[in-house]
Design a protein around this motif. Sequence first.
Motif: not given
Length: 525
Positions: A25, A28, A30, A81
Amino acid sequence: MRKLFTYSIIIWSLAGCQSNSKPKKVDTAEPKATQLTGSELAQIHCASCHSYVSPEMLPKNIWKEDVLPAMAQRLGLYTNGVLNDSIFGNAENAKVVKQAHIYPEHPIIAQEDWRKLEEFYTQNAPEKVPSPVYNESIDLNLKQFEYREVEFGHRPPMTTMVKIRPNQEGVLFADGKPKSNVLSFLDAQQQLQKNILTFNTPIQWEQKGDSSQLLSVGKNIFPNDLSKGTLQGLSNIGDDSAQVRLTSILKGLQRPVHMAYGDLTGNGQEDMVICEYGDHTGQLVLYENRENQWQPKVIKKASGAIKSVIKDVNKDGKLDIICLMAQGEEGIYCFENQGNGNFQEKRWLQFSPLNGSQNFEYIDFNGDGFDDLLYVCGDNADKTPILKDYHGVYIYLNDGEMNFDQAYFFRMNGAYNALPIDFDKDGDLDIAAISFFPDYANRPEESFVYLENKGNLNFSAQSFPKASNGRWLVMDAGDIDGDGDVDLALGSFVYFLAKGDTTGLSKRWLSESPSVAILENMYIP
C-alpha cells in the motif's frame, strides 16, 4: 548480438509472471494540480526519462492500452493506490527493482494533471499510423553470397550466439533454451564436433591468444534484473578426445550482453568493459585488470548498455569508451578517459525510446580520417509492435569535432545488426544487415539485406528468396573457408511466434528453420 541482441526482445512476455510478495500500500497523497496544459505536462514528465514522444507517433489504442498505463506507474499512480509487485517479475527480481526505487511510493503528478496529459495523447493520436511506403527496392538477385543451411541444429532453434572461429577451425553457436543451454562446436565442414551444456546462456565468445572466453547472460536470455551472468575461460576446444573445460573468470554480472577489451588504465594490462544491460536496472562497468584480479568500476548506472567500443577518440594517448544505450536513455555516449580511472560522459547522439536501438560501429566510412557511426535500430517487441518508418540502418558522419550528422538511412523494419566490411574488395565499406522483425507480409526478404557500396555512400540493396528461411537474431563475419574473403554466419531464434504474422512464416520457422546458415562470399578477383 555478434553480437548483440538486445535483449528486450521478449520483454513484455514476462507480464504474466506473479510475485509471491503481498502488494504494498502506498501513500496516495498527491501534488497539487497545476495550470499547465496536457502538452506542457507531457514535455515535462515524459521527457524526464527519455526524449519526448509526440502523440502522432503511435496509434490511439496503443497509447490507451499499453503506453499510458505503464507511464502512470512510473509516475506513482497505481490502481487502488497499490503497487503490485507482479510488474517486476518473480519475487527475486522484484526485490532488486524495488531496492532501486524506480517506481515512486508517492504520486509525483496530480490526478487532474494526469487526466490532462492522458487526454493530450488520446485526443491527438491517430486511429492508425500510416502503412509503410518503400521508396527503395531490394534486388532479390544476390550475387555476392551463396546461401546454405547448416545441417546440424536444434528444434526449434533458439540461437543466442554464432561465431566463426579463426584459422578455418569451424563455427560455434549457442542454443539458449531455458534450463537447456547448449554450446555446439562445428568443424570446418560444419559437421558437429561436440556439444556441451553451459547452464548459463552464452552471448559472446572471444579468442584471446591461445585461450578463449565465453560471456553468458544468465540462466536464460529473457529480460531480468538478476546478477546471474558469468564470464568463463574455455580450454580443450580443439581436442576432440577431451571434454571442454569451463573455468570461472567473473560471476555475479547483471545480465551482461557485450564485452570489449583495452588497456584503459594504462598499466600495460588489458581491461574489460562489460555492458550489464539488466532490465529495469543495469550498468556499464569497467573491470580493471590488476594482475588478473578484476576490480569493477561502474562507469554508468542505468539499464540499457548494449554495446561498447574502445578507442582513443580524442587522440590523447588514452583509450576511451563509446557505448550504445537502449531502453529509455537511447543514444550513443562517449566516456572520455581523464586518467586515474575517471571518465567524462558526453552524449553524441540521442534517439527516441521508440527506436529500439540494437547495434553500432565506430568506423571511417568516407575515408576522411575520422571515424563515423553506423547505427542500427529495430527492436519491436515491447509495447509498440507496429512497423516504424525510422527503423533501419543509419550512417552518421563525423566532422572531426565529434559532431555527427546523418548522411545515409536505409529503412529496414526490425533491423537488429549490421556489419560494415569491404565484402567485394573494391576499397569501400559494404554493409550486411539482418532483421528480427521484418515486414512479414510485404518485405520478408529484408530478413537479410546486403548493401553494396557503389561509392559516395550510395548503396544497392540486395537479398535472396530464401532470406526469410530463418528468423535471424545474431550474425558474425569471418573467413570460414580460407579463401581470403569474408563470409557470414547467421543464427536463427524462433522460440515463439512473431506477433502479427499472418503469413504462416513464423510457424514454418518452428519446424523448418536452421539453427545456423552460412553465406559464403563468392568474391572473384
